[in-house]
Write an enzyme that holds these catalytic residues in place. Sequence first.
Site, PDB file in Angstrom:
ATOM      1  N   HIS A  47     119.946  87.777 -69.798  1.00 39.48           N
ATOM      2  CA  HIS A  47     120.648  87.980 -71.063  1.00 39.48           C
ATOM      3  C   HIS A  47     121.242  86.699 -71.640  1.00 39.48           C
ATOM      4  O   HIS A  47     121.787  86.720 -72.746  1.00 39.48           O
ATOM      5  CB  HIS A  47     121.756  89.019 -70.877  1.00 39.48           C
ATOM      6  CG  HIS A  47     121.258  90.419 -70.758  1.00 39.48           C
ATOM      7  ND1 HIS A  47     120.893  90.976 -69.561  1.00 39.48           N
ATOM      8  CD2 HIS A  47     121.043  91.376 -71.694  1.00 39.48           C
ATOM      9  CE1 HIS A  47     120.492  92.221 -69.764  1.00 39.48           C
ATOM     10  NE2 HIS A  47     120.569  92.488 -71.031  1.00 39.48           N
ATOM     11  N   HIS A  54     112.757  91.858 -71.247  1.00 36.83           N
ATOM     12  CA  HIS A  54     112.838  92.715 -70.066  1.00 36.83           C
ATOM     13  C   HIS A  54     112.787  94.183 -70.470  1.00 36.83           C
ATOM     14  O   HIS A  54     113.016  94.546 -71.619  1.00 36.83           O
ATOM     15  CB  HIS A  54     114.102  92.416 -69.260  1.00 36.83           C
ATOM     16  CG  HIS A  54     115.375  92.580 -70.046  1.00 36.83           C
ATOM     17  ND1 HIS A  54     115.910  91.565 -70.816  1.00 36.83           N
ATOM     18  CD2 HIS A  54     116.210  93.634 -70.195  1.00 36.83           C
ATOM     19  CE1 HIS A  54     117.013  91.986 -71.395  1.00 36.83           C
ATOM     20  NE2 HIS A  54     117.217  93.248 -71.042  1.00 36.83           N
ATOM     21  N   CYS A  89     122.237 103.931 -72.272  1.00 35.35           N
ATOM     22  CA  CYS A  89     121.202 102.895 -72.290  1.00 35.35           C
ATOM     23  C   CYS A  89     121.358 102.043 -71.038  1.00 35.35           C
ATOM     24  O   CYS A  89     122.419 102.014 -70.418  1.00 35.35           O
ATOM     25  CB  CYS A  89     121.277 102.039 -73.549  1.00 35.35           C
ATOM     26  SG  CYS A  89     122.883 101.293 -73.846  1.00 35.35           S
ATOM     27  N   HIS A  91     118.826  99.649 -67.853  1.00 37.16           N
ATOM     28  CA  HIS A  91     117.623  98.965 -67.381  1.00 37.16           C
ATOM     29  C   HIS A  91     117.093  99.645 -66.126  1.00 37.16           C
ATOM     30  O   HIS A  91     117.861  99.882 -65.189  1.00 37.16           O
ATOM     31  CB  HIS A  91     117.931  97.506 -67.058  1.00 37.16           C
ATOM     32  CG  HIS A  91     118.643  96.774 -68.149  1.00 37.16           C
ATOM     33  ND1 HIS A  91     120.020  96.694 -68.205  1.00 37.16           N
ATOM     34  CD2 HIS A  91     118.175  96.113 -69.232  1.00 37.16           C
ATOM     35  CE1 HIS A  91     120.365  95.996 -69.277  1.00 37.16           C
ATOM     36  NE2 HIS A  91     119.270  95.633 -69.913  1.00 37.16           N
ATOM     37  N   GLU A 109     126.623 107.831 -65.644  1.00 36.37           N
ATOM     38  CA  GLU A 109     127.614 107.463 -66.654  1.00 36.37           C
ATOM     39  C   GLU A 109     128.357 108.666 -67.209  1.00 36.37           C
ATOM     40  O   GLU A 109     129.560 108.593 -67.472  1.00 36.37           O
ATOM     41  CB  GLU A 109     126.942 106.714 -67.808  1.00 36.37           C
ATOM     42  CG  GLU A 109     126.433 105.348 -67.440  1.00 36.37           C
ATOM     43  CD  GLU A 109     125.962 104.555 -68.644  1.00 36.37           C
ATOM     44  OE1 GLU A 109     126.151 105.032 -69.789  1.00 36.37           O
ATOM     45  OE2 GLU A 109     125.401 103.466 -68.451  1.00 36.37           O
ATOM     46  N   TYR A 125     112.891  94.334 -79.484  1.00 34.70           N
ATOM     47  CA  TYR A 125     113.833  93.682 -80.393  1.00 34.70           C
ATOM     48  C   TYR A 125     114.490  92.482 -79.737  1.00 34.70           C
ATOM     49  O   TYR A 125     114.429  92.295 -78.517  1.00 34.70           O
ATOM     50  CB  TYR A 125     114.895  94.668 -80.882  1.00 34.70           C
ATOM     51  CG  TYR A 125     115.616  95.427 -79.787  1.00 34.70           C
ATOM     52  CD1 TYR A 125     116.606  94.834 -79.015  1.00 34.70           C
ATOM     53  CD2 TYR A 125     115.300  96.751 -79.530  1.00 34.70           C
ATOM     54  CE1 TYR A 125     117.259  95.532 -78.016  1.00 34.70           C
ATOM     55  CE2 TYR A 125     115.951  97.461 -78.531  1.00 34.70           C
ATOM     56  CZ  TYR A 125     116.924  96.848 -77.779  1.00 34.70           C
ATOM     57  OH  TYR A 125     117.562  97.547 -76.784  1.00 34.70           O
ATOM     58  N   GLU A 136     120.036  90.279 -76.304  1.00 38.89           N
ATOM     59  CA  GLU A 136     119.215  91.412 -75.881  1.00 38.89           C
ATOM     60  C   GLU A 136     117.771  91.175 -76.334  1.00 38.89           C
ATOM     61  O   GLU A 136     117.444  91.376 -77.496  1.00 38.89           O
ATOM     62  CB  GLU A 136     119.741  92.720 -76.480  1.00 38.89           C
ATOM     63  CG  GLU A 136     121.058  93.184 -75.900  1.00 38.89           C
ATOM     64  CD  GLU A 136     120.917  93.737 -74.490  1.00 38.89           C
ATOM     65  OE1 GLU A 136     119.817  93.650 -73.905  1.00 38.89           O
ATOM     66  OE2 GLU A 136     121.912  94.264 -73.974  1.00 38.89           O
ATOM     67  N   GLU A 138     114.627  92.863 -75.508  1.00 46.87           N
ATOM     68  CA  GLU A 138     114.263  94.056 -74.757  1.00 46.87           C
ATOM     69  C   GLU A 138     112.996  94.731 -75.269  1.00 46.87           C
ATOM     70  O   GLU A 138     112.732  94.776 -76.470  1.00 46.87           O
ATOM     71  CB  GLU A 138     115.423  95.060 -74.773  1.00 46.87           C
ATOM     72  CG  GLU A 138     116.634  94.543 -74.023  1.00 46.87           C
ATOM     73  CD  GLU A 138     117.700  95.588 -73.792  1.00 46.87           C
ATOM     74  OE1 GLU A 138     118.407  95.484 -72.778  1.00 46.87           O
ATOM     75  OE2 GLU A 138     117.833  96.498 -74.636  1.00 46.87           O
ATOM     76  N   TRP A 181     122.276  96.810 -80.874  1.00 40.66           N
ATOM     77  CA  TRP A 181     120.959  97.435 -80.818  1.00 40.66           C
ATOM     78  C   TRP A 181     120.927  98.871 -81.343  1.00 40.66           C
ATOM     79  O   TRP A 181     119.872  99.458 -81.485  1.00 40.66           O
ATOM     80  CB  TRP A 181     120.439  97.423 -79.377  1.00 40.66           C
ATOM     81  CG  TRP A 181     121.316  98.188 -78.424  1.00 40.66           C
ATOM     82  CD1 TRP A 181     121.279  99.527 -78.136  1.00 40.66           C
ATOM     83  CD2 TRP A 181     122.381  97.662 -77.622  1.00 40.66           C
ATOM     84  NE1 TRP A 181     122.245  99.869 -77.223  1.00 40.66           N
ATOM     85  CE2 TRP A 181     122.946  98.751 -76.889  1.00 40.66           C
ATOM     86  CE3 TRP A 181     122.919  96.388 -77.451  1.00 40.66           C
ATOM     87  CZ2 TRP A 181     124.007  98.581 -76.011  1.00 40.66           C
ATOM     88  CZ3 TRP A 181     123.991  96.226 -76.577  1.00 40.66           C
ATOM     89  CH2 TRP A 181     124.513  97.309 -75.871  1.00 40.66           C
TER      90      TRP A 181
END
Length: 203
Positions: A47, A54, A89, A91, A109, A125, A136, A138, A181
């Site tokens: 990042h 990624h 959101c 990874h 979460e 993006y 970001e 991604e 994002w």
Amino acid sequence: MPTSPTSPTTPADAASGASDDAPETILLELVDEYGNTIGTEEKLTAHRPPGLLHRAFSVFLFDERGRLLLQRRALGKYHSPGVWSNTCCGHPYPGEAPFAAAARRTHEELGISPSLLAEAGTVRYNHPDPASGLVEQEYNHLFVGLVQAEVRPDPEEVGETAFVTPAELAERHAAAPFSAWFMTVLDAARPAVRELTGPSGGW
């Protein structure tokens, strides 16, 4: 430098050492412009500007009234703390399917298991975050689904939640900070959102 993909970290290995928000220990899956895996890198390194492309995921869950579940990221998050964003959101661990990662992190979460979780395409993006100085880059896998249980957020991950209609989202988005994002992933997911919520949902 990206590390070799020949010995990927498994979800169990990665989870044993740290949470999904410990950037110094978590490995991300690096991809090319077509979403093909090309290696791994530590989360924080991936990042840092200019950012390494990624794999990521974004989840949009709706209640029986067609309202979108938003979360405000906890103030302790190292990236984009205190801002509103989509339901969940994150990874995937290297080698972990994006669908599995989306379901896992939603439960971690928010304490819920999504119903009828379905793929909603991908979007690529590049969004710098002025507040943190991170980037970001991604290749994001999108998912939409339903929430049919009481939300039980982990306070270390989520500061607040809210269910919103399209009109309420527009008002909130104009008045409060959102993740860099958010609109990109929402716009990309809209066709699947409309299929899920129906033409009267307004999305």
